[in-house]
Design a protein around this motif. Sequence first.
Motif, PDB file in Angstrom:
ATOM      1  N   ASP A 182      -1.191 -39.299 -19.182  1.00 47.81           N
ATOM      2  CA  ASP A 182      -1.690 -39.856 -20.534  1.00 47.81           C
ATOM      3  C   ASP A 182      -3.144 -39.993 -20.636  1.00 47.81           C
ATOM      4  N   ALA A 183      -3.608 -40.900 -19.354  1.00 49.95           N
ATOM      5  CA  ALA A 183      -4.990 -41.170 -19.497  1.00 49.95           C
ATOM      6  C   ALA A 183      -5.932 -39.913 -19.398  1.00 49.95           C
ATOM      7  N   LEU A 184      -5.481 -39.097 -18.658  1.00 49.04           N
ATOM      8  CA  LEU A 184      -6.532 -37.705 -18.403  1.00 49.04           C
ATOM      9  C   LEU A 184      -6.091 -37.053 -19.813  1.00 49.04           C
ATOM     10  N   ASN A 185      -5.348 -37.052 -20.671  1.00 43.88           N
ATOM     11  CA  ASN A 185      -5.331 -36.254 -21.788  1.00 43.88           C
ATOM     12  C   ASN A 185      -6.042 -36.934 -22.753  1.00 43.88           C
ATOM     13  N   ASP A 186      -6.430 -38.150 -22.759  1.00 37.03           N
ATOM     14  CA  ASP A 186      -7.307 -38.868 -23.713  1.00 37.03           C
ATOM     15  C   ASP A 186      -8.541 -38.038 -23.797  1.00 37.03           C
ATOM     16  N   PRO A 187      -8.815 -37.998 -25.129  1.00 30.65           N
ATOM     17  CA  PRO A 187     -10.220 -37.089 -25.497  1.00 30.65           C
ATOM     18  C   PRO A 187     -11.365 -37.686 -24.941  1.00 30.65           C
ATOM     19  N   GLU A 188     -11.431 -38.895 -25.035  1.00 25.98           N
ATOM     20  CA  GLU A 188     -12.638 -39.713 -24.363  1.00 25.98           C
ATOM     21  C   GLU A 188     -12.839 -39.345 -22.895  1.00 25.98           C
ATOM     22  N   VAL A 189     -11.534 -39.444 -22.065  1.00 25.41           N
ATOM     23  CA  VAL A 189     -11.518 -39.164 -20.832  1.00 25.41           C
ATOM     24  C   VAL A 189     -12.096 -37.631 -20.375  1.00 25.41           C
TER      25      VAL A 189
END
Length: 170
Positions: free
Chosen positions: A109-116
């Motif tokens: 989920d964190a890696l799929n975040d647009p900011e990440v």
Amino acid sequence: MIRVLSLAAALAVLPLSSALASDPETASERAIEAAAEAFEARMEAFGERAEAISADESLSDDERETRIKTLWAEYAPEVGRFTAEISRHAGTIAQEALADIDVEALVADALNDPEVQAAVQGGLGMATNGAWASQDPEHMQTYGLVAQYALDQAAEAVTEAEAEVEEAPQ
């Protein structure tokens, strides 16, 4: 001083009480809650006795201070016992809490975040267009040392985490 000690005791118990009040299920949680209730009762008794000493006008300031110190010496082991009880069960509670967490899903989920994603793309751009892409032997050696340090830190963190899991009461 009395109010400060009572407040400290209340603050020590408050996070545990509120965390456990939602759904005390496990034996460890019940043991901590029982220890917290007993500790809170003892600290309330201490506060009452200390306030009575403070209110006793027949005592000089030095006598009050001496009696309160004596009283605290009687109650101080309670803090140690309470802390030991919490420590004894904390590993089990943490292990139970972590068992319900899907770390891979959190990372995904964190890696799929647009900011990440933007940060990763920016980092890749800097790596290919910056000094990281330099073929200078000194740059390569320096960046190799930085990368090795990061790997060593990660390996140390994993080793410490494994040791904590092994030390946790089963």
